[in-house]
Every structure is written in C-alpha cells, then in structure tokens.
Design an enzyme around this catalytic site. Structure first.
Site, PDB file in Angstrom:
ATOM      1  N   SER A  36     -31.297  78.554   8.608  1.00  0.00           N
ATOM      2  CA  SER A  36     -30.301  78.237   9.654  1.00  0.00           C
ATOM      3  C   SER A  36     -28.905  78.168   9.060  1.00  0.00           C
ATOM      4  O   SER A  36     -28.677  77.451   8.086  1.00  0.00           O
ATOM      5  CB  SER A  36     -30.592  76.862  10.270  1.00  0.00           C
ATOM      6  OG  SER A  36     -31.724  76.904  11.047  1.00  0.00           O
TER       7      SER A  36
ATOM      8  N   HIS B 279     -29.821  82.138  14.299  1.00  0.00           N
ATOM      9  CA  HIS B 279     -30.738  83.098  13.686  1.00  0.00           C
ATOM     10  C   HIS B 279     -30.569  84.451  14.383  1.00  0.00           C
ATOM     11  O   HIS B 279     -30.676  84.536  15.601  1.00  0.00           O
ATOM     12  CB  HIS B 279     -32.190  82.636  13.832  1.00  0.00           C
ATOM     13  CG  HIS B 279     -32.541  81.484  12.952  1.00  0.00           C
ATOM     14  ND1 HIS B 279     -33.274  81.631  11.796  1.00  0.00           N
ATOM     15  CD2 HIS B 279     -32.237  80.172  13.052  1.00  0.00           C
ATOM     16  CE1 HIS B 279     -33.413  80.446  11.227  1.00  0.00           C
ATOM     17  NE2 HIS B 279     -32.796  79.548  11.970  1.00  0.00           N
TER      18      HIS B 279
ATOM     19  N   HIS C 250     -40.269  80.154  13.844  1.00  0.00           N
ATOM     20  CA  HIS C 250     -40.652  78.754  13.619  1.00  0.00           C
ATOM     21  C   HIS C 250     -41.812  78.380  14.534  1.00  0.00           C
ATOM     22  O   HIS C 250     -41.832  78.779  15.708  1.00  0.00           O
ATOM     23  CB  HIS C 250     -39.488  77.818  13.963  1.00  0.00           C
ATOM     24  CG  HIS C 250     -38.213  78.117  13.256  1.00  0.00           C
ATOM     25  ND1 HIS C 250     -37.344  79.094  13.690  1.00  0.00           N
ATOM     26  CD2 HIS C 250     -37.654  77.558  12.163  1.00  0.00           C
ATOM     27  CE1 HIS C 250     -36.298  79.122  12.875  1.00  0.00           C
ATOM     28  NE2 HIS C 250     -36.457  78.203  11.935  1.00  0.00           N
TER      29      HIS C 250
ATOM     30  N   TYR D  53     -42.181  75.751  16.182  1.00  0.00           N
ATOM     31  CA  TYR D  53     -41.743  75.059  17.405  1.00  0.00           C
ATOM     32  C   TYR D  53     -41.291  76.021  18.511  1.00  0.00           C
ATOM     33  O   TYR D  53     -41.146  75.623  19.668  1.00  0.00           O
ATOM     34  CB  TYR D  53     -40.635  74.033  17.116  1.00  0.00           C
ATOM     35  CG  TYR D  53     -39.337  74.618  16.606  1.00  0.00           C
ATOM     36  CD1 TYR D  53     -38.445  75.269  17.451  1.00  0.00           C
ATOM     37  CD2 TYR D  53     -38.991  74.501  15.267  1.00  0.00           C
ATOM     38  CE1 TYR D  53     -37.268  75.805  16.982  1.00  0.00           C
ATOM     39  CE2 TYR D  53     -37.811  75.027  14.776  1.00  0.00           C
ATOM     40  CZ  TYR D  53     -36.959  75.677  15.634  1.00  0.00           C
ATOM     41  OH  TYR D  53     -35.795  76.215  15.163  1.00  0.00           O
ATOM     42  N   GLU D  54     -41.074  77.286  18.149  1.00  0.00           N
ATOM     43  CA  GLU D  54     -40.713  78.257  19.184  1.00  0.00           C
ATOM     44  C   GLU D  54     -41.924  78.632  20.039  1.00  0.00           C
ATOM     45  O   GLU D  54     -41.790  79.312  21.045  1.00  0.00           O
ATOM     46  CB  GLU D  54     -40.125  79.526  18.543  1.00  0.00           C
ATOM     47  CG  GLU D  54     -38.787  79.284  17.871  1.00  0.00           C
ATOM     48  CD  GLU D  54     -38.289  80.517  17.131  1.00  0.00           C
ATOM     49  OE1 GLU D  54     -37.686  81.387  17.764  1.00  0.00           O
ATOM     50  OE2 GLU D  54     -38.512  80.616  15.914  1.00  0.00           O
TER      51      GLU D  54
ATOM     52  N   ALA E  37     -32.504  75.107   5.967  1.00  0.00           N
ATOM     53  CA  ALA E  37     -31.690  73.907   6.162  1.00  0.00           C
ATOM     54  C   ALA E  37     -32.670  72.739   6.244  1.00  0.00           C
ATOM     55  O   ALA E  37     -33.738  72.868   6.840  1.00  0.00           O
ATOM     56  CB  ALA E  37     -30.909  74.024   7.458  1.00  0.00           C
TER      57      ALA E  37
ATOM     58  N   MET F 103     -38.274  72.275   9.337  1.00  0.00           N
ATOM     59  CA  MET F 103     -39.233  72.804  10.313  1.00  0.00           C
ATOM     60  C   MET F 103     -39.686  74.232   9.997  1.00  0.00           C
ATOM     61  O   MET F 103     -40.111  74.964  10.882  1.00  0.00           O
ATOM     62  CB  MET F 103     -38.602  72.761  11.705  1.00  0.00           C
ATOM     63  CG  MET F 103     -38.151  71.373  12.116  1.00  0.00           C
ATOM     64  SD  MET F 103     -37.235  71.424  13.662  1.00  0.00           S
ATOM     65  CE  MET F 103     -36.465  69.793  13.680  1.00  0.00           C
ATOM     66  N   SER F 104     -39.545  74.642   8.746  1.00  0.00           N
ATOM     67  CA  SER F 104     -39.896  76.034   8.421  1.00  0.00           C
ATOM     68  C   SER F 104     -40.553  76.123   7.047  1.00  0.00           C
ATOM     69  O   SER F 104     -41.039  75.139   6.509  1.00  0.00           O
ATOM     70  CB  SER F 104     -38.617  76.885   8.435  1.00  0.00           C
ATOM     71  OG  SER F 104     -37.780  76.511   7.358  1.00  0.00           O
TER      72      SER F 104
ATOM     73  N   ASN G 233     -27.968  67.325   6.443  1.00  0.00           N
ATOM     74  CA  ASN G 233     -27.758  65.979   7.023  1.00  0.00           C
ATOM     75  C   ASN G 233     -28.577  64.987   6.224  1.00  0.00           C
ATOM     76  O   ASN G 233     -29.577  65.354   5.601  1.00  0.00           O
ATOM     77  CB  ASN G 233     -28.203  65.958   8.494  1.00  0.00           C
ATOM     78  CG  ASN G 233     -29.639  66.401   8.674  1.00  0.00           C
ATOM     79  OD1 ASN G 233     -29.970  67.598   8.561  1.00  0.00           O
ATOM     80  ND2 ASN G 233     -30.505  65.460   8.924  1.00  0.00           N
TER      81      ASN G 233
ATOM     82  N   HIS H 180     -28.357  69.797  15.826  1.00  0.00           N
ATOM     83  CA  HIS H 180     -28.438  71.169  15.303  1.00  0.00           C
ATOM     84  C   HIS H 180     -27.030  71.704  14.995  1.00  0.00           C
ATOM     85  O   HIS H 180     -26.853  72.480  14.053  1.00  0.00           O
ATOM     86  CB  HIS H 180     -29.163  72.062  16.315  1.00  0.00           C
ATOM     87  CG  HIS H 180     -29.476  73.430  15.783  1.00  0.00           C
ATOM     88  ND1 HIS H 180     -30.278  73.643  14.670  1.00  0.00           N
ATOM     89  CD2 HIS H 180     -29.088  74.667  16.180  1.00  0.00           C
ATOM     90  CE1 HIS H 180     -30.352  74.941  14.431  1.00  0.00           C
ATOM     91  NE2 HIS H 180     -29.648  75.590  15.330  1.00  0.00           N
TER      92      HIS H 180
END
Ligand code: HPA
Length: 287
Positions: free
Chosen positions: A35, A66, A88, A90-91, A118, A221-222, A245, A259
């Site tokens: 990201s 992306h 990902h 979550y998609e 990220a 998340m990846s 973060n 995000h």
C-alpha cells in the site's frame, strides 16, 4: 479475468503463457508493491505494463492505493516483474486467488521474490516511517485454515507439507540489511515478526496486546499467503514492512488509525523504499 471460483493449474498456465507471449525478457526477480509503495513499479526502466484485467484468469484488485497491473523491465540493470497491486483476503478472495499471481510468477521463471507492505507498529520502540525487515510471521488466517495451499496439492509447484522455518531467506535478508547500511538507513531499519490478520477492521486494543505478547512486532493484512505460496514453490523471499502507524495499545486515547494515514506515510517514505530496492538489486547475485 477469472469467473470460476476454484483453483485449477490450467488457469495458472493460461495466465503465464499469455504473459510470456507479451514479454521479451526472462526475469528471475519478482517484486510485490505494498500500500502506497507502488512507486517501485514507476522506477522500472524500459517498461511494459499489463493490467490484471487483460490477463486471462487473473483477478482485479479493489483497494485504493493499489493499481492492479504488472510491470516488466529493468531495475539496477536486472530484469524484474513487478506487481502493482496485490490481492488481500479481506477483499473476499478465496485463499488460492491471493497466491495465484505468485504461481504465475513461478512459471515465468521468478526465483527471488521481494515483498513490501504497510504495517502497524506493535513493538513500542518502532516509530512511524521505520522499515522492518520481516524475519518471520504469525498468520492468524493461516493458522485458522485460510491458506492458499488448502485443497488438493498442486505437485507441479511443491510438496504437500512444505516446511516454513526458512521461509524468509537469511542470505537475502543479510543483503537487504547491507543495502540499508550502504544507504545509511540503519537508524530506521528494524527487524521483526510480522503478524498477519484478516482485516479489514483494524485491531482492538486487546487483540494488539495479545499479538505483542505472542512476539509480534508489526501487524498487517497481507504478505503471509504470498510467502506461503512462494516458499511452497521453492522461491527465495525477502520481505520488508513500512511502519505506517503506531498501533494503539492503550485505552482512553483520542488517537486513531486510518487508511489515509497509512497511504500518507507510504508517500513520505516511498522514495526510500525505492532506493532500498534499487540498492538491493545492485547487490543481489543471480545464479
Ligand atoms: N493494522 C493492520 N494492518 C495495517 C495497519 C495496522 O495497524 N497499518 C497498516 N496496515
């Protein structure tokens, strides 16, 4: 673009054959941009760009930040293939879809995979903007059964029960640290364990405290599904997070994570990540 929802070797072969017909190079190096880090794809010389939607059996990325395309060409005078945009969990993709492009890369001849992402910093000594070379991961989706290797084993790529203890290649990792040193990035180059969670919601404070107790240094998340697929297929991997973060580990704070913040930090450090990739590729020796 794929419409059927099950894994099939033929789909991988179809995508790879299509790409081979469009490529005039034979790269051994693959790169996945995280990201806000798609700028790595922009520094590729003599580019050929192919949108995922043009590739038979490929799927399209849906996340802001992306791009959803493959870039072929050279970085540091070495042939590379670069994924600008990844898939990902979550998609809503099945796990095999997330690993699919990695198998396509394998058929194209990729031996070394550079993965960037990220991530949120759990380790209290990490600062926003730090890089973290990933030395290992804990994948909660993986442990829970969400793995690209689920289902009949595709022996064309690797064994049924692949070991993962050397998933993150130590020689490549040392080279990455050397590249960081050469660029005088040592002061913000960390090393640690990446915790992979499903998302898309960010973690609760209790969850983050648990990840910290389990030995996690960063969370994202990846990556883990890609690493498992690549390691199964015998690829050598080096992976690096950009800490976008600091994870909020305390109650009663007004701080939050978004995000947009992740993309903003990505923008600020993107050039440094590009330089790191360039330097690493200068140093890496291909067999
Ligand atoms: N949590 C999960 N994924 C992330 C984070 C985070 O704090 N930051 C960037 N990706």
């Amino acid at each position: 673009m794929s419409t059927s929802n099950s894994y099939d070797t033929d789909k991988v072969v179809q995508s790879a054959n299509f790409l081979k017909s469009r490529m005039n190079i034979k790269p051994k190096l693959g790169i996945i941009c995280g990201s806000g880090l798609s700028g790595i794809g922009e520094i590729v010389c003599n580019k050929t760009i192919i949108a995922y939607k043009e590739i038979p059996s490929f799927v399209e990325s849906t996340v802001p930040g992306h791009k959803g395309q493959l870039v072929f060409g050279q970085i540091s005078e070495k042939d590379v293939i670069c994924m600008q945009g990844r898939f990902h969990p979550y998609e809503g993709y099945e796990a095999w879809v997330v690993g699919f492009p990695i198998r396509v890369m394998k058929l194209l001849g990729i031996e070394i995979l550079i993965i960037t992402n990220a991530a949120g910093g759990i380790n209290d000594s990490f600062n926003v903007g730090d890089f973290m070379l990933i030395k290992d991961h804990i994948s909660f989706p993986g442990l829970g059964g969400y793995t690209p290797l689920k289902g009949p084993n595709d022996a064309m790529f690797g064994p049924r029960f692949p070991p993962m203890n050397e998933a993150y290649d130590s020689r490549l990792s040392n080279l990455w640290l050397q590249a960081a040193k050469d660029l005088k990035f040592d002061s913000f180059m960390r090393r640690g364990v990446y915790c992979n969670v499903s998302g898309p919601s960010y973690e609760t404070i209790a969850e983050l405290r648990m990840l910290s107790k389990l030995g996690g240094d960063a969370v994202g998340m990846s990556t883990a599904q890609e690493v498992v697929t690549a390691c199964h297929a015998g690829m050598r991997i080096v992976a690096c997070s950009l800490i976008t973060n600091k994870c909020i580990m305390e109650y009663d704070t007004k701080e939050t994570v978004s995000h947009d913040e992740v993309l903003e930090v990505g923008k600020k450090r993107a050039k440094d990540m590009e330089e790191l990739v360039v330097k690493f590729l200068e140093l890496v020796q291909l067999d």
